[in-house]
Design an enzyme around this catalytic site. Sequence first.
Site, PDB file in Angstrom:
ATOM      1  N   THR A   1       0.822  -1.213   0.000  1.00 34.70           N
ATOM      2  CA  THR A   1       0.000   0.000   0.000  1.00 34.70           C
ATOM      3  C   THR A   1       0.854   1.261   0.000  1.00 34.70           C
ATOM      4  O   THR A   1       1.966   1.262   0.533  1.00 34.70           O
ATOM      5  CB  THR A   1      -0.907   0.024   1.262  1.00 34.70           C
ATOM      6  OG1 THR A   1      -1.519   1.307   1.386  1.00 34.70           O
ATOM      7  CG2 THR A   1      -0.097  -0.237   2.522  1.00 34.70           C
TER       8      THR A   1
ATOM      9  N   TYR B   1      -1.835   0.304  10.130  1.00 33.98           N
ATOM     10  CA  TYR B   1      -2.091  -0.364   8.847  1.00 33.98           C
ATOM     11  C   TYR B   1      -0.855  -0.282   7.958  1.00 33.98           C
ATOM     12  O   TYR B   1      -0.348  -1.306   7.477  1.00 33.98           O
ATOM     13  CB  TYR B   1      -3.304   0.280   8.147  1.00 33.98           C
ATOM     14  CG  TYR B   1      -3.472  -0.202   6.729  1.00 33.98           C
ATOM     15  CD1 TYR B   1      -3.827  -1.517   6.461  1.00 33.98           C
ATOM     16  CD2 TYR B   1      -3.263   0.656   5.653  1.00 33.98           C
ATOM     17  CE1 TYR B   1      -3.962  -1.974   5.150  1.00 33.98           C
ATOM     18  CE2 TYR B   1      -3.396   0.211   4.348  1.00 33.98           C
ATOM     19  CZ  TYR B   1      -3.741  -1.102   4.097  1.00 33.98           C
ATOM     20  OH  TYR B   1      -3.864  -1.545   2.799  1.00 33.98           O
TER      21      TYR B   1
END
Length: 331
Positions: free
Chosen positions: A120, A144
């Site tokens: 990501t 995250y």
Amino acid sequence: MHDMTVMVTGGAGYIGSHAVLALLDAGYKVVVVDNLVTGFDWAVDDRATLIECAIEEEDRVRAAIRGYHVKAIMHFAGSVVVPESVSDPLKYYRNNTAASRSLIESAVVEHVPHFIFSSTAATYGTPTTATVSETSPTVPINPYGTSKLMTEMMLRDVAAAHPINYAALRYFNVAGADPQGRSGQSTDGATHLIKVAVEAATGKRDAVAIFGTDFDTPDGTGVRDYIHVSDLAAAHVAALERLIAEPRRNHTLNAGYGRGYSVNEVLDAVDRITNAKIVRRPEGRRPGDPAALIADNAAILRTLDWVPERADLDLIVSDALAWERTLSERA
């Protein structure tokens, strides 16, 4: 045609189910491993085999790798809600980092030569420049992003120690749906702007919140690089083909178009396509949201045999809208 079997973890989820379609369409055999906590069994194409289990169930995963002669793993399974990662970090370190460690170990023990990881742009944190390249500093600002960066580090170290090569694709803002209407973003309570906007356009929401209207951007709203999920899925197949062709090389690549659109521009596109007006509700900024986040995608274009085919905001929105209407009919 390829006589190769690929294991796709999280293959019942949004991006994973599109990767399954791309692999099958390219002639690969596919085994999906998904615990169906957030995925949907109906999203898995009938040509694939679905095994309902978690990736940390090592005995079952390893038996599947052996039984189906798996030669590559595409790893999408994990938790993806950034604010939740802040309030429940241990869930993210368990579902993303610890579970990935288990899966990578299974790959090594069972001699799987190729591994593709769903990473990501959150690994970059709040960049100092609007455009980020793979050499930009990785300083995640939430669990995250950290949980994904830790998995990238594990892959780097494991590939140095064992006969396995990997590609980590750092996604920007994934949106849209399969142009043939076979899958799409189906999760309830979505936080992705285009998903939220098409929900509003189909009457499932009464307004769209705009988090921040005072950013240093042309219209004051946040600018992001949106990539069509089908193009992203195609990039995974291209990455696999590169890993097979050069078994000793690893790749960490941004997956984006290198073009940013503001929140207002996205909502304008939805209004244009539906010939209607979404109610826009300006709100304050969310913590940690950068003004702009755009991929420098020179490396992926240079490295992979990949040319985006749906790099057009109106196409992305149209496909997302068509899928949203399909979901309304299913309900």
